[in-house]
Design a protein around this motif. Structure first.
Motif, PDB file in Angstrom:
ATOM      1  N   ASP A  80     -36.983 -36.846  40.450  1.00  0.00           N
ATOM      2  CA  ASP A  80     -35.675 -36.336  40.867  1.00  0.00           C
ATOM      3  C   ASP A  80     -35.609 -34.821  40.728  1.00  0.00           C
ATOM      4  O   ASP A  80     -35.160 -34.116  41.619  1.00  0.00           O
ATOM      5  CB  ASP A  80     -34.566 -36.961  40.022  1.00  0.00           C
ATOM      6  CG  ASP A  80     -34.414 -38.444  40.302  1.00  0.00           C
ATOM      7  OD1 ASP A  80     -34.920 -38.896  41.345  1.00  0.00           O
ATOM      8  OD2 ASP A  80     -33.797 -39.137  39.483  1.00  0.00           O
ATOM      9  N   CYS A  81     -36.055 -34.339  39.598  1.00  0.00           N
ATOM     10  CA  CYS A  81     -35.944 -32.900  39.344  1.00  0.00           C
ATOM     11  C   CYS A  81     -36.810 -32.092  40.301  1.00  0.00           C
ATOM     12  O   CYS A  81     -36.398 -31.046  40.794  1.00  0.00           O
ATOM     13  CB  CYS A  81     -36.363 -32.579  37.910  1.00  0.00           C
ATOM     14  SG  CYS A  81     -35.214 -33.199  36.686  1.00  0.00           S
TER      15      CYS A  81
ATOM     16  N   ARG B 207     -37.303 -39.526  36.446  1.00  0.00           N
ATOM     17  CA  ARG B 207     -36.469 -38.343  36.241  1.00  0.00           C
ATOM     18  C   ARG B 207     -37.181 -37.086  36.732  1.00  0.00           C
ATOM     19  O   ARG B 207     -36.563 -36.215  37.346  1.00  0.00           O
ATOM     20  CB  ARG B 207     -36.147 -38.232  34.758  1.00  0.00           C
ATOM     21  CG  ARG B 207     -35.167 -37.154  34.441  1.00  0.00           C
ATOM     22  CD  ARG B 207     -33.744 -37.621  34.680  1.00  0.00           C
ATOM     23  NE  ARG B 207     -32.832 -36.554  34.258  1.00  0.00           N
ATOM     24  CZ  ARG B 207     -32.400 -35.604  35.076  1.00  0.00           C
ATOM     25  NH1 ARG B 207     -32.767 -35.620  36.336  1.00  0.00           N
ATOM     26  NH2 ARG B 207     -31.598 -34.655  34.629  1.00  0.00           N
ATOM     27  N   LEU B 208     -38.458 -37.012  36.474  1.00  0.00           N
ATOM     28  CA  LEU B 208     -39.220 -35.848  36.918  1.00  0.00           C
ATOM     29  C   LEU B 208     -39.262 -35.789  38.444  1.00  0.00           C
ATOM     30  O   LEU B 208     -39.139 -34.711  39.039  1.00  0.00           O
ATOM     31  CB  LEU B 208     -40.636 -35.909  36.341  1.00  0.00           C
ATOM     32  CG  LEU B 208     -41.534 -34.696  36.606  1.00  0.00           C
ATOM     33  CD1 LEU B 208     -40.907 -33.426  36.051  1.00  0.00           C
ATOM     34  CD2 LEU B 208     -42.916 -34.910  35.981  1.00  0.00           C
TER      35      LEU B 208
ATOM     36  N   VAL C 197     -38.454 -27.014  33.382  1.00  0.00           N
ATOM     37  CA  VAL C 197     -38.456 -28.452  33.662  1.00  0.00           C
ATOM     38  C   VAL C 197     -37.711 -29.188  32.551  1.00  0.00           C
ATOM     39  O   VAL C 197     -36.888 -30.072  32.805  1.00  0.00           O
ATOM     40  CB  VAL C 197     -39.894 -28.988  33.792  1.00  0.00           C
ATOM     41  CG1 VAL C 197     -39.894 -30.499  33.932  1.00  0.00           C
ATOM     42  CG2 VAL C 197     -40.593 -28.357  34.976  1.00  0.00           C
TER      43      VAL C 197
ATOM     44  N   GLU D 185     -34.073 -28.774  32.903  1.00  0.00           N
ATOM     45  CA  GLU D 185     -33.552 -29.544  34.029  1.00  0.00           C
ATOM     46  C   GLU D 185     -33.478 -31.042  33.725  1.00  0.00           C
ATOM     47  O   GLU D 185     -32.534 -31.713  34.106  1.00  0.00           O
ATOM     48  CB  GLU D 185     -34.474 -29.304  35.252  1.00  0.00           C
ATOM     49  CG  GLU D 185     -34.078 -30.045  36.493  1.00  0.00           C
ATOM     50  CD  GLU D 185     -33.199 -29.214  37.413  1.00  0.00           C
ATOM     51  OE1 GLU D 185     -32.956 -28.036  37.090  1.00  0.00           O
ATOM     52  OE2 GLU D 185     -32.775 -29.765  38.444  1.00  0.00           O
ATOM     53  N   MET D 186     -34.492 -31.535  33.022  1.00  0.00           N
ATOM     54  CA  MET D 186     -34.545 -32.968  32.751  1.00  0.00           C
ATOM     55  C   MET D 186     -33.615 -33.400  31.643  1.00  0.00           C
ATOM     56  O   MET D 186     -33.059 -34.488  31.684  1.00  0.00           O
ATOM     57  CB  MET D 186     -35.972 -33.368  32.342  1.00  0.00           C
ATOM     58  CG  MET D 186     -36.974 -33.394  33.455  1.00  0.00           C
ATOM     59  SD  MET D 186     -38.580 -33.994  32.863  1.00  0.00           S
ATOM     60  CE  MET D 186     -38.218 -35.753  32.615  1.00  0.00           C
TER      61      MET D 186
ATOM     62  N   LEU E  93     -40.749 -38.969  28.901  1.00  0.00           N
ATOM     63  CA  LEU E  93     -41.929 -38.556  29.663  1.00  0.00           C
ATOM     64  C   LEU E  93     -43.110 -38.280  28.741  1.00  0.00           C
ATOM     65  O   LEU E  93     -44.219 -38.772  28.953  1.00  0.00           O
ATOM     66  CB  LEU E  93     -41.603 -37.319  30.496  1.00  0.00           C
ATOM     67  CG  LEU E  93     -42.722 -36.788  31.399  1.00  0.00           C
ATOM     68  CD1 LEU E  93     -43.090 -37.797  32.471  1.00  0.00           C
ATOM     69  CD2 LEU E  93     -42.317 -35.462  32.052  1.00  0.00           C
TER      70      LEU E  93
ATOM     71  N   ARG F 295     -39.204 -44.153  33.103  1.00  0.00           N
ATOM     72  CA  ARG F 295     -38.031 -43.289  33.016  1.00  0.00           C
ATOM     73  C   ARG F 295     -38.400 -41.825  33.186  1.00  0.00           C
ATOM     74  O   ARG F 295     -37.784 -41.103  33.974  1.00  0.00           O
ATOM     75  CB  ARG F 295     -37.355 -43.498  31.655  1.00  0.00           C
ATOM     76  CG  ARG F 295     -36.180 -42.588  31.416  1.00  0.00           C
ATOM     77  CD  ARG F 295     -35.603 -42.814  30.035  1.00  0.00           C
ATOM     78  NE  ARG F 295     -34.508 -41.866  29.781  1.00  0.00           N
ATOM     79  CZ  ARG F 295     -33.754 -41.907  28.687  1.00  0.00           C
ATOM     80  NH1 ARG F 295     -33.981 -42.822  27.755  1.00  0.00           N
ATOM     81  NH2 ARG F 295     -32.780 -41.030  28.528  1.00  0.00           N
ATOM     82  N   GLY F 296     -39.421 -41.404  32.470  1.00  0.00           N
ATOM     83  CA  GLY F 296     -39.843 -40.016  32.548  1.00  0.00           C
ATOM     84  C   GLY F 296     -40.288 -39.624  33.946  1.00  0.00           C
ATOM     85  O   GLY F 296     -39.898 -38.570  34.469  1.00  0.00           O
TER      86      GLY F 296
ATOM     87  N   ASP G  23     -34.849 -37.568  28.470  1.00  0.00           N
ATOM     88  CA  ASP G  23     -35.813 -37.918  29.512  1.00  0.00           C
ATOM     89  C   ASP G  23     -37.144 -37.219  29.293  1.00  0.00           C
ATOM     90  O   ASP G  23     -38.200 -37.775  29.556  1.00  0.00           O
ATOM     91  CB  ASP G  23     -35.249 -37.560  30.895  1.00  0.00           C
ATOM     92  CG  ASP G  23     -34.097 -38.462  31.282  1.00  0.00           C
ATOM     93  OD1 ASP G  23     -34.145 -39.662  30.941  1.00  0.00           O
ATOM     94  OD2 ASP G  23     -33.151 -37.984  31.927  1.00  0.00           O
ATOM     95  N   TRP G  24     -37.075 -35.997  28.824  1.00  0.00           N
ATOM     96  CA  TRP G  24     -38.311 -35.274  28.523  1.00  0.00           C
ATOM     97  C   TRP G  24     -39.119 -36.018  27.460  1.00  0.00           C
ATOM     98  O   TRP G  24     -40.337 -36.176  27.583  1.00  0.00           O
ATOM     99  CB  TRP G  24     -37.997 -33.861  28.048  1.00  0.00           C
ATOM    100  CG  TRP G  24     -39.206 -33.085  27.640  1.00  0.00           C
ATOM    101  CD1 TRP G  24     -39.734 -33.003  26.380  1.00  0.00           C
ATOM    102  CD2 TRP G  24     -40.067 -32.315  28.486  1.00  0.00           C
ATOM    103  NE1 TRP G  24     -40.860 -32.227  26.397  1.00  0.00           N
ATOM    104  CE2 TRP G  24     -41.087 -31.791  27.665  1.00  0.00           C
ATOM    105  CE3 TRP G  24     -40.060 -32.013  29.848  1.00  0.00           C
ATOM    106  CZ2 TRP G  24     -42.098 -30.980  28.172  1.00  0.00           C
ATOM    107  CZ3 TRP G  24     -41.066 -31.205  30.344  1.00  0.00           C
ATOM    108  CH2 TRP G  24     -42.073 -30.700  29.507  1.00  0.00           C
TER     109      TRP G  24
END
Lengths: 159, 159
Positions: free
Chosen positions: A153-154, A150-151, B132, B135-136, B144, A146-147, B140-141
């Motif tokens: 994408d960003c 998402r990263l 970051v 944005e995430m 990660l 997931r992380g 989600d952060w």
DNA sequence: AATTTTTTGTTGAAATTGCAACTGTTGAAT
DNA sequence: ATTCAACAGTTGCAATTTCAACAAAAAATT
């Protein structure tokens, strides 16, 4: 390692930056660790470099592609791809075919031998991931997935 | 063993391996993207390389350390550290002091100028991460963070 | 004490990389 | 049709990285 001798945070106001927690550093370090451990397989078995492995993997996946396609798909600079393609061709693992309509373009494909190498290596790739998955456990693996997704994408949106 | 002997398409033999989903590839790509975007800051402002930035950051964080300490802390090969230290010293951002008891060892420290550079750059590092994060989004952060931490644990045990 | 091994850090040379310039080809604009 | 810009891919070259060998000092072994 110096802990709190004379240089404290009071004296050094910029110092709540811990390198080991800093995202770019962590990603680079992990990428290095993971690469080192997986690249042993194709390096030791066939003296392949990472660019070469990526080209092989791209062609194994797509069957047929141009160098530009591979540049995009494998996120490598075109010079890397160019040289990797040349190396794979030299070993007889890859063949080029000029496009009829556009003579700038060459379509790339693995030879039978190349497909053999790919068929040999791909299972290692999967089992490498399976091993990491088994070690991490399902929940943490999913968090990682997931992380990272998402990263990705960003970072594509704002580089 | 093998399914059948036809070997027709490239998708047949071993190919549910998608490079774009493969962990080593994803990590390398993300590390590259993140590095490219963050390294612009120290590269453009001070013509620094990544090894140099890491040494600066390590010394900014610890105040005082040996080259070996930095090798460990920054996960860089000793030759990289050696050359980065020499470069930083040449610019007057770092000073060496020989250890009294062990004359192999040199203790490294940033000069006033070096601390100035660090104090200038560190906030960029933090604000890069903050961007970051923003944005995430929090969830989600955290995913990660969790995934990376767990992966770090796993990879250190089985290299 | 003399030897060997380990540790710290540096250096030379080969391999890899990245940038820019290049060739050859196609498509667009005048 | 001719010129100009864009694209596919390669290559030369300089910078970087890696590997192995090295020197110097300390620790361990005899």
């Amino acid at each position: 390692m110096a802990t709190d001798t004379k240089t404290s945070k009071a004296e050094d106001p910029a110092a709540d930056l811990a390198l080991e927690d800093f995202l770019p550093y962590r990603l680079n370090r992990l990428a290095d660790l993971v690469s080192r451990s997986f690249s042993r397989i194709y390096r030791e078995r066939h003296g392949m470099t990472r660019p070469e492995w990526r080209v092989l993997a791209s062609l194994g996946q797509f069957g047929r592609a141009t160098a530009s396609d591979i540049v995009t798909h494998s996120s490598q600079h075109k010079t890397k791809v160019s040289r990797a393609v040349a190396a794979l061709e030299k070993r007889g693992w890859l063949k080029r075919e000029s496009d009829e309509n556009d003579r700038r373009v060459e379509h790339l494909e693995l030879t039978r031998a190349g497909r053999g190498i790919y068929a040999e290596l791909a299972p290692f790739a999967r089992s490498y991931e399976a091993a990491v998955f088994a070690e991490m456990g399902d929940a943490d693996w999913q968090a990682l997935e997931r992380g990272l997704s998402r990263l990705e994408d960003c970072l594509i949106k704002r580089p």
